[in-house]
Design a protein around this motif. Structure first.
Motif, PDB file in Angstrom:
ATOM      1  N   LEU A   1     -40.055  -5.005 -51.273  1.00 56.15           N
ATOM      2  CA  LEU A   1     -39.239  -4.670 -52.454  1.00 56.15           C
ATOM      3  C   LEU A   1     -38.593  -5.923 -53.050  1.00 56.15           C
ATOM      4  N   PRO A   2     -38.443  -5.946 -54.376  1.00 54.90           N
ATOM      5  CA  PRO A   2     -37.918  -7.145 -55.030  1.00 54.90           C
ATOM      6  C   PRO A   2     -36.409  -7.317 -54.806  1.00 54.90           C
ATOM      7  N   SER A   3     -35.974  -8.554 -54.731  1.00 57.79           N
ATOM      8  CA  SER A   3     -34.546  -8.866 -54.705  1.00 57.79           C
ATOM      9  C   SER A   3     -34.056  -8.859 -56.150  1.00 57.79           C
ATOM     10  N   PRO A   4     -32.736  -8.849 -56.352  1.00 51.25           N
ATOM     11  CA  PRO A   4     -32.219  -8.905 -57.730  1.00 51.25           C
ATOM     12  C   PRO A   4     -32.686 -10.165 -58.459  1.00 51.25           C
ATOM     13  N   ALA A   5     -32.993 -11.207 -57.702  1.00 50.50           N
ATOM     14  CA  ALA A   5     -33.465 -12.434 -58.341  1.00 50.50           C
ATOM     15  C   ALA A   5     -34.881 -12.251 -58.871  1.00 50.50           C
ATOM     16  N   GLU A   6     -35.595 -11.298 -58.274  1.00 47.89           N
ATOM     17  CA  GLU A   6     -36.991 -11.111 -58.685  1.00 47.89           C
ATOM     18  C   GLU A   6     -37.165 -10.000 -59.715  1.00 47.89           C
ATOM     19  N   ARG A   7     -36.193  -9.126 -59.797  1.00 49.64           N
ATOM     20  CA  ARG A   7     -36.341  -8.025 -60.754  1.00 49.64           C
ATOM     21  C   ARG A   7     -35.277  -8.161 -61.831  1.00 49.64           C
ATOM     22  N   LEU A   8     -35.709  -8.370 -63.046  1.00 56.65           N
ATOM     23  CA  LEU A   8     -34.776  -8.569 -64.158  1.00 56.65           C
ATOM     24  C   LEU A   8     -34.011  -7.290 -64.441  1.00 56.65           C
TER      25      LEU A   8
END
Ligand SMILES: Nc1nc2c(ncn2[C@@H]2O[C@H](COP(=O)(O)OP(=O)(O)O)[C@@H](O)[C@H]2O)c(=O)[nH]1
Ligand SMILES: [Mg+2]
Length: 698
Positions: free
Chosen positions: A277-284
């Motif tokens: 799952l994406p981190s907040p840094a990876e998901r805008l």
């Protein structure tokens, strides 16, 4: 307490149908990651996320709550949400501030009503999803059946990345399809496991499932598809990368296997959350620019601070607790922030991380993290806190309008004043309830999403604010309308010494389509009624229509046109024209064929197929119209439109008819005319109710 960077955070919401094990799973996560010493149980009322007394008493989650686990030096923020229809807006709010949904599904029943609802909500937000098939230790649990129902109802792209080892009571671990490692758990709920060789009788199944996984990953990525055709397979690295990007794009939904109650599979779930799952840094994260257009907000802690308030808790002692996501920048304790929604300054005290109800102070929280502050003065759910330099705000969580109203009365007289203050606080916490006073009967009304919702609200009122109320039977929000067009005349004339009163108007009334409410048209030419008195005519009509004609319910879906009238130079005034409007309106109603409308609900019932016949018969008996039927595995889904008044007792009926195995969802659809024999009853009931209540006359 540590402060985490966006790259070291995952924000997930546990969503799904009630009793799929979300709260138990959150508890297992906190235990396995060492955040708590004791493995809390829903059935013993000892979990971290069901901390509210009402939740403990009912053994059901009623509000979203926040917890976090540290795993592999990363912080996983977990929002546990209710899966009961009445409380689904809590899950919707949570989905709006996370970067992925973890959809928990009971391996016995498979997809249920609310599974589909939360899936749809996640789809609307384009959220990555991980599916957890839980309760695999139970009798009749089946990966195959549950997966089939998920693929039929939610998405063809749900794909297992694990296979369960052992079935039902002998479920004891999982095989990771990527690494081909088998993890077998101790039987003591400790969450401890050993890595073993894949059981010999599973190798063929593992190979096949791994092949299916590779094909699915290749299918959603053109480059990987080419690689797959060249090499006939994918490398482990390609597989992991493809799984991650496919999941982030919400094109692919990995599925893992657990039994939360006996603590099996949870460490592997946490590994999957971190690796896939994406981190907040990876998901805008998406905000709204000053034209309310979507505007991406990178989780950059050096940028101006922006935070979105997704939930407020009304605590009688601690005051308001405001829960937010720091979208960008950094929020520091003891600082001042602008509430951009209300344009006021807020002084922050302690900034805290929440572990259920337990607060831990932190000096600051950075972009991407979820946290809370207490005692803000003006800030409410859906507000944006932040820096004026960037006009970004955030899309509001849309709370459903109430569908059902109960009259409430305080048990002790002195509590009248206290009710309104406390209800206000509860409305802040739960925007899907509404507190008001009935304009006709003067009763206090509590409106919400259903019987359970109202009962829970009343229980909160008592427990938190010490206000005890009686609930009277629910009131159906009937409406009145007209079926015919007619013209009418109203003349108000009084000559009692001194100044007289004179107002006179002619109106036309005509029905409008359902849902158009009310229109007033001024069609006066040549000054038969002077300009300044026309609003008075409208006011007289407005007030009268809100009081109804047949049974005191507001009249809707019609147009009134005032087209003629007359006046007197001296005696005409506003009051006289208001009276004329009322008289004309009442005159019109005698010929306009008034009638009563009732709310019709869209109802979806899920139950084991054996019950389908009986349940449809029952819905017919409730004046329901069956709109469709669907089967999914052993479950039948019945869709119907049923008058709200017939659904008040449905919850109890469904539970007893299906031995608790059925569930349903309902939401408002439209208004329709009440059959005439029932109208007579409604009119009689309204009369009886109003007998003794003074009706205010102007
Ligand atoms: N046998 C079994 N029971 C479970 C499991 N997970 C949860 N439960 C039980 O299922 C019921 C509902 O669990 P809960 O966590 O409250 O479900 P939620 O409504 O999704 O939060 C409780 O009685 C739990 O003890 C599981 O993996 N196996
Ligand atoms: Mg729960």
């Amino acid at each position: 307490m540590k402060v985490y960077d966006a790259t070291a955070i995952r924000n997930i919401a546990l969503v799904g149908h009630t009793s799929s094990g979300k709260t138990q799973l959150a508890s297992a996560v906190l235990s396995v990651s060492g955040m708590v010493n004791r493995f809390g149980k829903v059935d013993e009322g000892t979990t971290v996320t069901d901390y509210d007394e009402e939740e403990i008493a009912r053994k059901h989650t009623l509000g979203a709550s926040l917890a976090f686990a540290e795993w592999n030096k990363q912080k996983i923020n977990i929002i546990d949400t209710p899966g009961i229809g009445n409380f689904l807006s809590e899950a919707r709010a949570a989905l709006q501030v996370v970067d992925a949904a973890v959809v928990v599904v009971d391996a016995v029943s498979g997809v249920m009503v609310q599974t589909e609802k939360v899936w749809e909500a996640a789809t609307e937000l384009d959220l990555p999803r991980l599916v957890v098939l839980n309760r695999l230790d139970r009798e009749r649990a089946s990966l195959e059946r549950a997966l089939q129902s998920l693929r039929d109802a939610c998405s063809r792209a749900i794909v297992p990345i694990q296979l369960p080892i052992g079935e039902e009571r002998s479920f004891r671990g999982v095989v990771d399809l990527i690494t081909r490692k088998a993890f077998v758990f101790e039987k003591n709920e400790s969450g401890k496991f050993k890595e073993e060789a894949v059981p010999a009788d599973m190798t063929a199944a593992v190979d096949a499932a791994r092949e299916a996984l590779i094909e699915m990953v290749a299918e959603v990525d053109d480059k990987l598809m080419d690689r797959f055709f060249e090499a006939g397979t994918l490398t482990d690295d390609e597989l992991v990368a493809g799984l991650k990007s496919g999941t982030a794009a919400a094109k692919l939904f990995p599925l893992v296997c657990t039994a939360a109650l006996v603590n099996i599979g949870v460490p592997q779930l946490l590994d999957a959350i971190l690796s896939i799952l994406p981190s907040p840094a990876e998901r805008l994260y998406t905000g709204l620019d000053k034209n309310k257009q979507p505007s991406p907000c990178p989780a950059d802690d050096k940028k101006p601070t922006q935070a979105f308030v997704w939930k407020t808790i009304a605590d009688p002692f601690a005051g308001r607790i405001t829960m937010f996501r720091v979208v960008s920048g950094t929020i520091k304790a003891d600082s001042t922030l602008l509430n951009k929604t209300r344009d006021t300054q807020e002084r922050l005290g302690h900034v805290v991380l929440l572990q259920g109800k337990t607060q831990t102070q932190v000096p600051e929280v950075k972009a991407g993290d979820l946290a809370a502050v207490a005692k803000l003065r003006d800030t409410l759910t859906n507000d944006t806190l932040g820096d004026r330099s960037d006009p970004v705000t955030f899309a509001a969580v849309v709370f459903p309008e109430p569908v059902l109203s109960y009259a409430i009365e305080p048990k002790s007289r002195g509590d009248e004043d206290k009710i309104s203050g406390s209800m206000h606080r509860l409305e802040e916490e739960d925007p899907s309830i509404k507190y008001s006073r009935d304009p006709q009967t003067k009763e206090l009304l509590l409106s919400g999403q259903g019987q359970l919702h109202i009962e829970v609200t009343v229980a909160k009122l008592k427990r938190r604010f010490g206000v005890d109320v009686n609930l009277k039977p629910p009131r159906i929000p009937y409406r009145e309308t007209i079926k015919g067009a007619t013209e009418a005349h109203g003349r108000h004339k009084k000559q009692t010494g001194g100044h007289g009163q004179f107002g006179d108007c002619k109106i036309k009334v005509e029905p409008l389509p359902r849902g158009s409410d009310f229109e007033f048209v001024d069609d006066i030419f040549g000054g038969s009624i002077p300009r300044q008195f026309i609003p008075a005519v409208e006011k007289g009509i407005q007030e009268t229509r809100m009081r109804g004609y047949l049974a005191g319910y507001p009249m809707v879906d019609f147009r009134v046109t005032v087209f003629d009238g007359s006046y007197h130079d001296v005696d005409s005034n506003e009051l006289s024209f208001k009276m004329a409007g009322r008289l004309a309106f009442k005159d019109a109603m005698t010929r306009a064929r008034p009638t009563i409308l009732e709310p019709i609900m869209n109802v979806e019932v899920y139950a084991p197929s054996d019950f389908a016949g009986d349940l449809m018969g029952d819905l017919n008996g409730r004046r329901g119209r069956i709109a469709g039927m669907d089967t999914r595995g052993a479950t039948t889904i019945i869709k119907a439109q049923v008058p709200m008044s017939e659904m008040l007792t449905y919850e109890q009926h469904l539970t007893s008819a299906t031995g608790g195995r059925g569930s349903y969802h309902m939401e408002y659809s439209h208004y329709d005319e009440v059959p005439s024999h029932l109208q007579t009853k409604i009119v009689a009931a309204a009369k009886a109710e109003r007998a003794g209540v003074e009706v205010e006359e102007v």
